[in-house]
Design an enzyme around this catalytic site. Structure first.
Site, short mmCIF file in Angstrom:
data_model
loop_
_atom_site.label_atom_id
_atom_site.label_comp_id
_atom_site.label_asym_id
_atom_site.label_seq_id
_atom_site.Cartn_x
_atom_site.Cartn_y
_atom_site.Cartn_z
N ASP A 199 0.84 -1.19 0.00
CA ASP A 199 0.00 0.00 0.00
C ASP A 199 0.89 1.25 0.00
O ASP A 199 1.88 1.31 0.72
CB ASP A 199 -0.86 -0.04 1.27
N GLU A 239 1.82 -0.23 -5.02
CA GLU A 239 0.97 0.87 -5.47
C GLU A 239 1.89 2.04 -5.81
O GLU A 239 2.39 2.72 -4.93
CB GLU A 239 -0.02 1.25 -4.36
C1 BGC Z 1 -5.49 2.62 -0.51
C2 BGC Z 1 -6.62 3.41 0.05
C3 BGC Z 1 -6.31 3.82 1.47
C4 BGC Z 1 -4.97 4.51 1.52
C5 BGC Z 1 -4.50 4.72 2.92
C6 BGC Z 1 -4.34 3.57 -0.48
O1 BGC Z 1 -3.27 3.11 -1.13
O2 BGC Z 1 -5.73 2.17 -1.81
O3 BGC Z 1 -7.82 2.73 -0.04
O4 BGC Z 1 -7.26 4.70 1.94
O5 BGC Z 1 -4.00 3.80 0.85
O6 BGC Z 1 -4.03 3.53 3.46
#
Ligand code: BGC
Length: 550
Positions: A199, A239
């Site tokens: 993430d 990500e």
């Molecule tokens: C996720 C979100 C999340 C955020 C904070 C992002 O990369 O896709 O859904 O709110 O990270 O963790």
């Protein structure tokens, strides 16, 4: 050598709280997912990506973690998790988890101790300052948060939070924090997970490098080496919403991320759909750096967040917004669209199937978000990104088959009215109907799952005069040519395309077409049509392989 499987699989993204409730408490759970594994296998899925399942107050869909090593009680127990892994593995599927390393919940014991006691070893797990510091970063959720610094009375200092104020940023420059993350990785790998989605990976890397991405890549190298020392086939999928030139930092020589989530191409898919033109796709692919050996890109249409269009120019972004989110309440954070794909495409099944076929034709690993395969809608009455997070619609019975519990206990209301409501739109109604979106998606992704050359071969553009037609050739052990008509009107293709297809066999199409075998037959595509051709792997073979997966 890193594993091959991430490049030859189809990933399915599940929000565990919204997928299937087995114990009737109103919340989706792991046992519910187990019950649906055969359904997922029939969709050609090779890996499940679960949104956070960890201990959390769930103020940010579980991305606000307060215990990284437990299964949140709402989803079941560790035994349920083991069962999910076993049952998935039995069916040839893997399970990928979220690794939320950028921040924790403010209720995490680390943060609670850190804020209470300046001398605690946990103080330095987070980022503190006496005054807000301008490090060039803006809040990720503008309009919801107006600063990345929050004053904490107990701590007597400000703490940094790129995301919500209840999600303090972890101090990734602190080796003790990285050791904790390594232990979390080890914990889940020992339970049998096949990998992680990192993430906010680009933010984490930048932070680990003291604001400098290039200095921060050690974090990925270290986590990758650690994960692969436990499971050499472990996937790290990051990500990484960055300019394409920066992707190289995230791949290294193949010793960092194995898959980068490609927001760049994602944005250009929507530009191409909005314009009904193939050109933006080619432009995006040309600008996308070739991924080093063993690495690649992961692709999707919609995910659980807003469709963030920041990789487009301002003018392009506005163009996409005008087409797909003409009204202000369909937009979020000044940069994105908080709608599902189906409503954006007016519920047009052929248009949606075209979008999925296009996704499956692009070089990379496709990801399907739960519910996209049946064309689920959104609930714009819900705030921010919650609009695209509603329960899965399994059938037309009570609560759409999602749960036998009480709706007031559901994490989100079901969509129960209109053309996207569960009485009208659900899995059961679409199963066994060859023209349904589900049947089309099953055909697309089952076939895609055996076309290894699309995920791991070399892609070449095929010159095509028709501006709405995307034509691509993938070479590997076999060769596949994929055509997609982004326009609503039929397209006739030129002679050179017919020649390029000599010796190829048609393996998938949106409808019945005359055989292109003879050079005298015109090669056409229906409006929103798609046709796939292959040489080197016979149709029978492909069917057999697809069948074996069932
Ligand atoms: C996720 C979100 C999340 C955020 C904070 C992002 O990369 O896709 O859904 O709110 O990270 O963790």
């Amino acid at each position: 050598m890193s594993a091959e499987w991430p490049h030859t699989t189809v990933i399915y993204q599940i929000d565990p709280s919204l997928f299937s409730d087995r114990n009737d408490d109103g919340c989706g759970d792991l046992a519910g997912i187990v019950e649906r594994l055969d359904y997922l296998r029939s969709l050609g899925v090779g890996a499940l990506w679960l949104l956070p399942i960890f201990g959390s107050p769930f103020r940010d869909g579980g991305y606000d973690v307060d215990d990284h090593r437990i299964v949140a009680p709402r989803f079941g127990r560790e035994d349920d998790f083991r069962l999910l892994i076993d049952e998935a593995n039995k069916r040839g599927m893997r399970v990928i988890l979220e690794l939320v390393l950028q921040h924790t919940s403010e209720q995490h014991p680390w943060f609670e101790q850190a804020r209470q006691d300046r001398t605690s070893r946990y103080r330095d797990y987070f980022i503190w300052a006496d005054e807000p510091i301008d490090d060039g970063n803006q809040p990720i959720f503008p309009g919801v948060e107006d600063s990345i610094w929050q004053w904490d009375e107990q701590a007597g200092q400000f703490y940094r939070h790129l995301f919500y104020r209840h999600e303090p940023d972890l101090n990734l420059a602190n080796p003790a924090v990285v050791e904790e993350i390594e232990q979390i990785i080890a914990h889940w790998l020992h339970l049998g997970v096949a990998g992680f989605r990192l993430d906010a990976a680009s933010h984490a890397v930048e932070q680990a490098g003291g604001g400098n991405e290039e200095h921060g890549v050690w974090l990925l190298e270290r986590l990758a080496a650690h994960a692969r020392s436990i499971n050499p086939d472990c996937l790290l999928m990051g990500e990484v919403d960055v300019e394409p030139a920066r992707f190289r930092h995230y791949f290294g020589t193949g010793n960092r991320l194995q898959l980068a989530l490609d927001f760049w191409l994602n944005n250009h898919v929507f530009l191409a759909l909005a314009r009904a033109r193939a050109e933006p796709l080619w432009r995006a692919l040309q600008h996308r750096p070739a991924a080093p050996d063993g690495t690649g890109y992961a692709l999707w249409l919609r995910n659980h967040d807003e469709l963030d269009l920041e990789r487009l120019t301002e003018q392009e972004r506005e163009e996409v917004m005008q087409v797909f989110a003409p009204q202000p309440h369909m937009r979020a954070y000044g940069r994105g669209i908080r709608r599902r794909l189906a409503p954006m495409l007016d519920g047009d099944v052929r248009h949606q199937a075209l979008a999925h076929a296009l996704l499956a034709s692009l070089p990379g690993t496709p990801i399907i978000r739960y519910g996209e395969e049946i064309g689920m809608g959104d609930d714009l009455l819900r705030p921010e990104r919650l609009a695209v997070r509603t329960p899965m619609q399994w059938n037309a019975e009570r609560n759409g088959g999602f749960s036998r519990g009480t709706p007031k206990n559901f994490p989100a209301p079901l969509i129960d009215q209109g053309p996207f409501g569960y009485p009208m739109l659900n899995v059961a109604m679409q199963q066994e109907k060859p023209e349904s979106l589900l049947s089309r998606c099953q055909a697309i992704f089952q076939m895609r799952a055996v076309l290894t050359e699309v995920g791991s071969g070399t892609a070449h553009s095929l010159p095509c005069e028709h501006p709405a037609v995307f034509a691509i050739r993938h070479e590997g052990e076999a060769t596949t040519i994929m055509l997609a008509n982004l326009g609503r009107h039929p397209a006739a293709l030129e002679q050179t395309m017919i020649q390029a297809l000599q010796g190829f066999e048609e393996i998938l199409a949106d409808g019945t077409y005359p055989s292109p075998a003879s050079a005298n037959t015109a090669l056409t595509l229906n409006g929103f049509g798609y046709r796939w051709f292959r040489r080197g792997g016979s149709k029978q073979q492909q069917h057999r392989r697809a069948h074996q997966r069932q």
